[in-house]
Structures are given as C-alpha cells and as structure tokens.
Motif scaffolding. Structure first.
Motif, PDB file in Angstrom:
ATOM      1  N   ALA A   1      -3.669  -4.267  -7.004  1.00 19.57           N
ATOM      2  CA  ALA A   1      -4.053  -4.104  -8.408  1.00 19.57           C
ATOM      3  C   ALA A   1      -2.897  -3.460  -9.157  1.00 19.57           C
ATOM      4  CB  ALA A   1      -5.301  -3.236  -8.517  1.00 19.57           C
ATOM      5  N   ARG A   2      -2.581  -4.014 -10.265  1.00 22.18           N
ATOM      6  CA  ARG A   2      -1.554  -3.437 -11.128  1.00 22.18           C
ATOM      7  C   ARG A   2      -2.131  -3.309 -12.529  1.00 22.18           C
ATOM      8  NH1 ARG A   2      -0.278  -2.170  -6.980  1.00 22.18           N
ATOM      9  NH2 ARG A   2       1.608  -2.581  -5.795  1.00 22.18           N
TER      10      ARG A   2
ATOM     11  N   PHE B   1      -3.671  -8.103  -1.120  1.00 27.20           N
ATOM     12  CA  PHE B   1      -3.959  -8.016  -2.550  1.00 27.20           C
ATOM     13  C   PHE B   1      -3.550  -6.667  -3.110  1.00 27.20           C
ATOM     14  CE2 PHE B   1      -7.735  -5.421  -2.186  1.00 27.20           C
ATOM     15  CZ  PHE B   1      -8.456  -5.896  -1.098  1.00 27.20           C
TER      16      PHE B   1
ATOM     17  N   PHE C   1      -8.757  -4.596  -5.785  1.00 30.78           N
ATOM     18  CA  PHE C   1      -8.733  -5.835  -6.566  1.00 30.78           C
ATOM     19  C   PHE C   1      -9.882  -5.864  -7.574  1.00 30.78           C
ATOM     20  CE2 PHE C   1      -9.400 -10.344  -7.316  1.00 30.78           C
ATOM     21  CZ  PHE C   1      -8.109 -10.787  -7.507  1.00 30.78           C
TER      22      PHE C   1
ATOM     23  N   LEU D   1      -9.907   5.326  -3.885  1.00 31.27           N
ATOM     24  CA  LEU D   1     -10.919   4.509  -3.214  1.00 31.27           C
ATOM     25  C   LEU D   1     -11.550   5.254  -2.042  1.00 31.27           C
ATOM     26  CD1 LEU D   1      -9.003   1.089  -3.140  1.00 31.27           C
ATOM     27  CD2 LEU D   1     -10.796   1.765  -4.733  1.00 31.27           C
TER      28      LEU D   1
ATOM     29  N   HIS E   1      -6.751   0.758   2.297  1.00 32.43           N
ATOM     30  CA  HIS E   1      -5.728   0.649   1.255  1.00 32.43           C
ATOM     31  C   HIS E   1      -5.983   1.627   0.114  1.00 32.43           C
ATOM     32  CE1 HIS E   1      -8.925  -1.959  -0.341  1.00 32.43           C
ATOM     33  NE2 HIS E   1      -8.369  -1.862  -1.528  1.00 32.43           N
TER      34      HIS E   1
ATOM     35  N   TYR F   1      -5.586   2.511  -4.030  1.00 29.12           N
ATOM     36  CA  TYR F   1      -5.765   1.732  -5.259  1.00 29.12           C
ATOM     37  C   TYR F   1      -4.431   1.190  -5.775  1.00 29.12           C
ATOM     38  CZ  TYR F   1      -6.943   0.580 -10.083  1.00 29.12           C
ATOM     39  OH  TYR F   1      -7.089  -0.079 -11.271  1.00 29.12           O
ATOM     40  N   ASP F   2      -3.395   2.003  -5.686  1.00 30.28           N
ATOM     41  CA  ASP F   2      -2.102   1.567  -6.217  1.00 30.28           C
ATOM     42  C   ASP F   2      -1.196   0.987  -5.128  1.00 30.28           C
ATOM     43  OD1 ASP F   2      -1.703   3.882  -4.867  1.00 30.28           O
ATOM     44  OD2 ASP F   2      -0.608   4.920  -6.456  1.00 30.28           O
TER      45      ASP F   2
ATOM     46  N   SER G   1      -4.767  -8.088 -11.248  1.00 28.71           N
ATOM     47  CA  SER G   1      -4.823  -8.006  -9.787  1.00 28.71           C
ATOM     48  C   SER G   1      -4.387  -9.337  -9.188  1.00 28.71           C
ATOM     49  CB  SER G   1      -6.243  -7.699  -9.318  1.00 28.71           C
ATOM     50  OG  SER G   1      -6.709  -6.512  -9.904  1.00 28.71           O
ATOM     51  N   VAL G   2      -3.708  -9.242  -8.059  1.00 31.78           N
ATOM     52  CA  VAL G   2      -3.208 -10.446  -7.394  1.00 31.78           C
ATOM     53  C   VAL G   2      -3.720 -10.480  -5.966  1.00 31.78           C
ATOM     54  CG1 VAL G   2      -1.157 -11.773  -6.780  1.00 31.78           C
ATOM     55  CG2 VAL G   2      -1.086 -10.219  -8.722  1.00 31.78           C
ATOM     56  N   TRP G   3      -4.140 -11.646  -5.529  1.00 27.27           N
ATOM     57  CA  TRP G   3      -4.701 -11.833  -4.185  1.00 27.27           C
ATOM     58  C   TRP G   3      -4.034 -13.049  -3.575  1.00 27.27           C
ATOM     59  CZ3 TRP G   3     -10.151 -10.371  -2.639  1.00 27.27           C
ATOM     60  CH2 TRP G   3     -10.625 -11.074  -1.536  1.00 27.27           C
TER      61      TRP G   3
ATOM     62  N   MET H   1      -5.598 -15.799  -5.929  1.00 31.79           N
ATOM     63  CA  MET H   1      -6.531 -15.456  -7.008  1.00 31.79           C
ATOM     64  C   MET H   1      -5.903 -14.381  -7.889  1.00 31.79           C
ATOM     65  SD  MET H   1     -10.517 -14.332  -6.675  1.00 31.79           S
ATOM     66  CE  MET H   1     -10.260 -12.924  -5.629  1.00 31.79           C
ATOM     67  N   PHE H   2      -6.224 -14.471  -9.154  1.00 34.37           N
ATOM     68  CA  PHE H   2      -5.747 -13.482 -10.128  1.00 34.37           C
ATOM     69  C   PHE H   2      -6.919 -13.002 -10.974  1.00 34.37           C
ATOM     70  CE2 PHE H   2      -2.422 -16.503  -9.235  1.00 34.37           C
ATOM     71  CZ  PHE H   2      -1.312 -15.707  -8.964  1.00 34.37           C
TER      72      PHE H   2
END
Lengths: 221, 108
Positions: free
Chosen positions: A195-196, A193, B36, B58, A160, A162-163, A200-202, A218-219
């Motif tokens: 990241a913003r 998940f 994350f 990454l 993945h 990063y954005d 971050s949201v999971w 998870m946040f």
C-alpha cells in the motif's frame, strides 16, 4: 477422479467458514482494476468503482479457451458486487461476497452473439499470516453453461507492515465445468502487495502443475 | 495589581493548555489484517482538515492520526469514517504525544 476429491473439499472450505482473495470491492469511493492470466484456460480483466464499502459496479472481459482446443469464448459483461457479510475480528477478517451481471458472449462453438448471465459467491478469511479464499461463478447462455470454482490457501512467512511489502505463498486449485478443463488446475503462487499513499498494488504469479503460467495483478486507488 | 495578576494567571493557564493540547488520536480497530485493503482508511482520514499524518499498525490493530495545532475530529466522525472504510472501531483515545512518537513506539 481428482475432481471427486477436489470439489467436496472446496465446498467444505467455502461453507464451513470464511475464506479472501482479490476482493471485488476496494473501499468507499475507491476503484479496483484487476487482470488475470489463468494458465491459458481463462484470461480476465475487470474494473470496479465502489460508491459504498459494501458494493461496487463495473465491467469486465473474460476469455475462455478449452483445454483441448475444441472451443473458445469471449464474454463482455457489466457486474455488481455486494458484500453480504463481514466479520471484523481483533486479529482477522472474514467476508462473503455475491456478484451478478449480464453480458454478451461470442464463441467458436456457436454462431452470433448471445446474452449471458453470470452469478457467483466468494468467501474469504484472513489473518496477517493465514489466508483462504473460495470463489464459485457460473456463466449461462442459451448455447452454453460453465462454472469456474477457485480455492486459494496461503501463508505469509512474516506478518507484513502497513508501509512494507507483504509476501505470501499461495496454493490455488481451480476446476471448470462445461468441457473447459478436466480435473483440477493447480498452481503455486508467489503473491506480493504493498500500500502506498497513491494506491495499492498486488501481483501474484506462479506455475501450474502443467507448467503453465498463472498470474494476476490488481490495483486499488 | 489584581488585574495584572489575573491576566498573568490566565496567560499561564493558556500557555499550559496549549502545551498540553492533544496532538494525536489513536483508534483500536478490528479487521485490520491487510495493508492492501486498509489503504482506504488512510485516504479517508487524510481527508480531514485537522489531519497531520496517518499511521497504521496492522499487528496491533491500531490506527493513529496526527492533529494540526488546536484542531480535532469528533469521535462520531472518526467512527463513521472507519465504518465506511469497512472496519469496526473499538476504542478512540487522544494523546498529547505527537504522531511521530506513536509511530516510533510501535515500530520497535
């Protein structure tokens, strides 16, 4: 019989090396909020604040429901998580966390409220495509002691960005002691998940072999 | 005449230096495997007054930040910031390339 094989396998993976799951520490001055629905056997909500990247403090609520319906327990607790060791590698990261806390428990199999102590270890190892995590936690009160061991192994179909949005397929095995569940509660999870700039949201969810729902969100912010 | 020549030379040097000023900082970082978890890096770097955008790659273990005109952040502060975010900095370099160019080069 299943446990005969499952627990040694978990122990090997835990102590032979690294593993990662939802980490109990976000980053310095970061907050983490987690909620899990564990196939009707356990449900937990936690929130932590990390003054430093190597420790966090917070509180949680755990609900345990025995598989056969003989008892249920509710545990409210405060907890500290510590990063004991981190290996930052060029293409991987590994961590060992320890945690401990105190709380109050009520249950259908004992009267009143009891003080309960908890302690645990979590280890993880991950790359952009491979993920492993092992966690063991014990809760002890005068009226009961139980342990929950969780192992996760996952792979990502793509590395993945990063954005972007990360996608993982994760196999989870969990065992309980103390008469909560007999055998290994196994589940196959889809984990996403992202990241913003605001956090971050999971989210992960999937069925257990019993056809029940295993889910966690998870946040970090 | 001499004074005029010196002033002109200094003005040219100043203009050239401004044109060549560093516009970005690139950091090679170990342990960068999860968006994350790496979000803390972006938050921390954006806390510097000199920061004009952050880019995280990454796959290459790279963190880049854009710099506002004529501003910079000392290496020690950058290292401390990334260490506090839980990562290991292996190298820091500055470039006249703007952040957008670095991002474009690594997005291919």
């Amino acid at each position: 019989m299943k446990r005969f094989f499952a627990l040694p396998a978990m122990a090997v993976l835990l102590f032979a090396g690294p593993p990662a799951s939802a980490k109990p520490i976000a980053f310095q001055n970061g907050w983490t909020a987690m909620a899990e629905y564990g196939a009707g056997t356990m449900s937990e909500a936690q929130t932590y604040y990390a003054p430093k990247f190597w420790y966090s403090i917070g509180a949680g609520q755990l609900r345990i429901d025995a598989e056969d319906g003989r008892f249920s327990r509710d545990i409210s607790y405060v907890r500290t998580n510590a990063l004991l060791k981190r290996w930052n590698l060029p293409k991987a990261q590994a961590n060992i966390f320890a945690f401990g806390g105190l709380g109050r428990a009520t249950g259908s199999d004992f009267s009143g409220a009891e003080t309960v102590g908890q302690a645990g270890l979590q280890a993880d190892y991950e790359t952009l495509r491979f993920y492993s995590s092992a966690k063991s936690e014990i809760h002890h009160a005068t009226a009961f002691t139980h342990r929950i061991d969780t192992l996760q192994l996952g792979f990502a179909p793509y590395a993945h960005r990063y954005d972007g949005v990360a996608t993982w397929i994760v196999a989870q095995g969990r065992t309980y002691t103390g008469g909560i569940y007999d055998g290994v509660e196994a589940a196959l999870l889809l984990r996403l998940f992202a990241a913003r700039s605001w956090g971050s949201v999971w989210f992960e969810a999937g069925p257990t072999l019993d056809g029940k729902l295993q889910a966690m969100t998870m946040f970090n912010f | 005449m001499l004074k005029t020549l010196v002033a002109l030379t200094l003005a040219l040097i100043s203009t050239f230096a401004a044109a060549q000023a560093n516009q970005s900082i690139t950091m090679k970082v170990d342990g960068l495997v999860c968006a994350f978890c790496a979000q803390g890096i972006e938050k921390k770097l954006k806390g510097f007054a000199a920061t004009d955008g952050v880019y995280v790659d990454l796959e290459h273990g790279l963190v880049a930040m854009g710099l506002k005109p004529a501003q910079d952040v000392p290496d020690a502060e950058l290292t401390s910031t990334l260490t506090d975010a839980g990562y290991t900095v292996k190298a820091i370099s500055r470039s006249v390339e703007p952040l957008a160019a670095i991002k474009q080069a690594h997005s291919k």
